[in-house]
Enzyme design. Structure first.
Site, PDB file in Angstrom:
ATOM      1  N   ASN A 148       0.645  -0.969   0.059  1.00 30.37           N
ATOM      2  CA  ASN A 148       0.067  -0.042   0.005  1.00 30.37           C
ATOM      3  C   ASN A 148       1.023   1.314  -0.160  1.00 30.37           C
ATOM      4  O   ASN A 148       0.725   2.204   0.844  1.00 30.37           O
ATOM      5  CB  ASN A 148      -0.958   0.151   1.128  1.00 30.37           C
ATOM      6  N   LEU A 149       1.855   1.301  -1.079  1.00 35.49           N
ATOM      7  CA  LEU A 149       2.901   2.183  -1.121  1.00 35.49           C
ATOM      8  C   LEU A 149       2.451   3.477  -1.124  1.00 35.49           C
ATOM      9  O   LEU A 149       1.578   3.895  -2.142  1.00 35.49           O
ATOM     10  CB  LEU A 149       3.772   1.793  -2.133  1.00 35.49           C
ATOM     11  N   HIS A 150       3.201   4.629  -0.528  1.00 34.04           N
ATOM     12  CA  HIS A 150       2.952   6.155  -0.795  1.00 34.04           C
ATOM     13  C   HIS A 150       4.344   6.555  -1.001  1.00 34.04           C
ATOM     14  O   HIS A 150       5.208   5.865  -1.015  1.00 34.04           O
ATOM     15  CB  HIS A 150       2.264   6.562   0.391  1.00 34.04           C
ATOM     16  N   HIS A 177       7.326   5.574   1.227  1.00 33.79           N
ATOM     17  CA  HIS A 177       8.049   4.304   0.819  1.00 33.79           C
ATOM     18  C   HIS A 177       8.827   4.491  -0.305  1.00 33.79           C
ATOM     19  O   HIS A 177      10.179   4.000  -0.764  1.00 33.79           O
ATOM     20  CB  HIS A 177       7.046   3.291   0.284  1.00 33.79           C
ATOM     21  N   GLY A 211      12.489   3.797   7.533  1.00 34.47           N
ATOM     22  CA  GLY A 211      12.019   5.041   7.682  1.00 34.47           C
ATOM     23  C   GLY A 211      11.996   5.357   9.020  1.00 34.47           C
ATOM     24  O   GLY A 211      11.802   4.802   9.917  1.00 34.47           O
ATOM     25  N   GLU A 212      12.400   6.821   9.318  1.00 28.69           N
ATOM     26  CA  GLU A 212      12.491   7.243  10.566  1.00 28.69           C
ATOM     27  C   GLU A 212      11.131   7.451  11.303  1.00 28.69           C
ATOM     28  O   GLU A 212      10.994   7.521  12.382  1.00 28.69           O
ATOM     29  CB  GLU A 212      13.050   8.630  10.597  1.00 28.69           C
ATOM     30  N   LYS A 213      10.163   7.619  10.369  1.00 24.51           N
ATOM     31  CA  LYS A 213       8.705   7.218  10.678  1.00 24.51           C
ATOM     32  C   LYS A 213       8.446   6.450  11.814  1.00 24.51           C
ATOM     33  O   LYS A 213       7.566   6.646  12.948  1.00 24.51           O
ATOM     34  CB  LYS A 213       7.870   7.315   9.601  1.00 24.51           C
ATOM     35  N   ASP A 214       8.993   5.335  11.821  1.00 30.26           N
ATOM     36  CA  ASP A 214       8.854   4.314  12.629  1.00 30.26           C
ATOM     37  C   ASP A 214      10.272   4.221  13.598  1.00 30.26           C
ATOM     38  O   ASP A 214      11.060   3.365  13.315  1.00 30.26           O
ATOM     39  CB  ASP A 214       8.552   2.722  12.123  1.00 30.26           C
ATOM     40  N   SER A 258       0.289   4.238   5.545  1.00 30.37           N
ATOM     41  CA  SER A 258      -0.968   3.463   4.866  1.00 30.37           C
ATOM     42  C   SER A 258      -2.258   3.482   5.731  1.00 30.37           C
ATOM     43  O   SER A 258      -3.501   3.301   5.373  1.00 30.37           O
ATOM     44  CB  SER A 258      -0.543   1.850   4.700  1.00 30.37           C
TER      45      SER A 258
HETATM   46  P1  AMP Z   1       5.172  -0.214   6.470  1.00 29.96           P
HETATM   47  O1  AMP Z   1       4.873  -0.639   4.965  1.00 29.96           O
HETATM   48  O2  AMP Z   1       4.549   0.940   7.080  1.00 29.96           O
HETATM   49  O3  AMP Z   1       5.818  -1.442   7.301  1.00 29.96           O
HETATM   50  O4  AMP Z   1       6.573   0.620   6.327  1.00 29.96           O
HETATM   51  C1  AMP Z   1       7.695   0.242   5.452  1.00 29.96           C
HETATM   52  C2  AMP Z   1       8.606   1.240   5.597  1.00 29.96           C
HETATM   53  O5  AMP Z   1       8.523   2.488   5.123  1.00 29.96           O
HETATM   54  C3  AMP Z   1       9.408   1.335   7.198  1.00 29.96           C
HETATM   55  O6  AMP Z   1      10.832   1.491   7.113  1.00 29.96           O
HETATM   56  C4  AMP Z   1       8.642   2.691   7.477  1.00 29.96           C
HETATM   57  O7  AMP Z   1       9.517   3.218   8.464  1.00 29.96           O
HETATM   58  C5  AMP Z   1       8.703   3.490   6.095  1.00 29.96           C
HETATM   59  N1  AMP Z   1       7.804   4.595   6.150  1.00 29.96           N
HETATM   60  C6  AMP Z   1       6.340   4.533   6.265  1.00 29.96           C
HETATM   61  N2  AMP Z   1       5.977   5.534   6.275  1.00 29.96           N
HETATM   62  C7  AMP Z   1       6.800   6.611   6.045  1.00 29.96           C
HETATM   63  C8  AMP Z   1       6.946   7.993   5.868  1.00 29.96           C
HETATM   64  N3  AMP Z   1       5.841   8.621   6.101  1.00 29.96           N
HETATM   65  N4  AMP Z   1       8.170   8.529   5.908  1.00 29.96           N
HETATM   66  C9  AMP Z   1       9.302   7.759   5.465  1.00 29.96           C
HETATM   67  N5  AMP Z   1       9.347   6.394   5.710  1.00 29.96           N
HETATM   68  C10 AMP Z   1       8.061   5.794   5.726  1.00 29.96           C
END
Ligand code: AMP
Length: 285
Positions: free
Chosen positions: A32-34, A37, A149-152, A188
């Site tokens: 569910n990429l944005h 990602h 991502g630093e988001k997490d 997502s």
């Molecule tokens: P997820 O698909 O949510 O598991 O995230 C996959 C990767 O994308 C992880 O390393 C997250 O930290 C990174 N990520 C998610 N959202 C963001 C964002 N808004 N900005 C930067 N990295 C992100």
């Protein structure tokens, strides 16, 4: 760009790249990429010749009452975005491919200390699931470099410790949080928000920014600031999970003498749980 669903295909393709001496970069995602990602893919392209993006909604990191079944799965759209972003290979395995013998008796990786508070406290088992699947992805892809991502923020700290403690030969790169114009961190899970909730959602970032500014100016009453923040979030209709001013390195509650600080926050809007963080440097008194 190719998409593969099995470890066998993945390894066969990667063996070819390795033989050519290519540097391999990995971007683990749940799909569910944005744009957040895609920024990781861009970073990986800068650091490697070949970029593998994995798309796997990892059941091990979801609690029993969480959104595993409803988590958005959009493989076709994700592939289109990755192709446009210059990604090389998509690895989208099934749960059976990753956990052929089921979850119950699977080996788990526990990362002490950094995984214990915050999301680790309110989502028991979450970081074990993350650490386990990321270790497996490192073994499946054997990348030279991986981007997170630093988001997490807490997740990134868990992965850095995991790699250091287990001496996994991979370079970890952190990428800054990508936000919508109003400050809401892209996620997502934002798609779960109603129009009314979406309008209020930026208050999470705004509250962190306001508290962050006061910390940067030298304030040290962390308990007082945290309480103010929780009140501001509740006034905007959030149900705060945690809002904690931490030491950026240890992620333990910050002490007044600490100068490198990270605010970690999670809060529910309706049934949607949003997380965010903000790092600041406090001026010496
Ligand atoms: P997820 O698909 O949510 O598991 O995230 C996959 C990767 O994308 C992880 O390393 C997250 O930290 C990174 N990520 C998610 N959202 C963001 C964002 N808004 N900005 C930067 N990295 C992100």
């Amino acid at each position: 760009m190719r998409t593969v669903h099995t470890l066998k295909e993945l390894r066969a393709i990667l063996a070819g790249y390795r033989q050519q001496g290519k540097r391999i970069g990995l971007v683990p995602t749940m799909g569910n990429l944005h744009e957040g990602h895609l920024a990781l893919v861009e970073k990986a392209r800068q650091a490697a010749d070949v970029v593998v993006t994995s798309i796997f909604v990892n059941p091990m990191q979801f609690g029993a009452s969480e959104d595993l079944d409803s988590y958005p799965r959009t493989l076709q759209e994700d592939q289109d975005k990755l192709e446009a972003a210059g990604n090389t290979l998509v690895f989208a395995p099934s749960a059976n491919e990753v956990y052929p013998n089921g979850l119950a008796r699977h080996t788990k990786i526990t990362v002490p200390e950094v995984s214990e508070g915050h999301c680790g406290a309110t989502r028991p088992g979450h970081f074990e699931g993350v650490a386990t699947v990321v270790t497996m992805l490192f073994n499946m892809v054997q990348p030279h470099v991986a981007v997170f991502g630093e988001k997490d923020f807490q997740q990134l700290a868990v992965i850095r410790k995991l790699v250091a403690d287990l001496m996994i030969p991979v370079e970890i790169i952190g990428a800054p949080t990508v936000r919508d114009a109003d400050g809401l961190a892209k996620s997502s899970r934002n798609s779960y928000l109603t129009a009314d909730e979406r309008a209020r959602a930026p208050v999470l970032h705004q509250t962190m920014a306001a508290i962050g500014q006061r910390l940067a100016q030298g304030e040290t009453d962390h308990a007082g600031l945290e309480e103010e923040a929780r009140q501001a979030l509740m006034a905007a209709g959030f149900r705060p999970d945690y809002f904690t001013i931490t030491n950026s390195l240890t992620l333990k509650p910050a002490q007044p003498q600490d100068t490198e600080l990270t605010i970690l926050a999670a809060a529910f809007l309706g049934t949607t749980r949003l997380i965010d963080n903000l790092s600041v440097v406090r001026q010496a008194p």
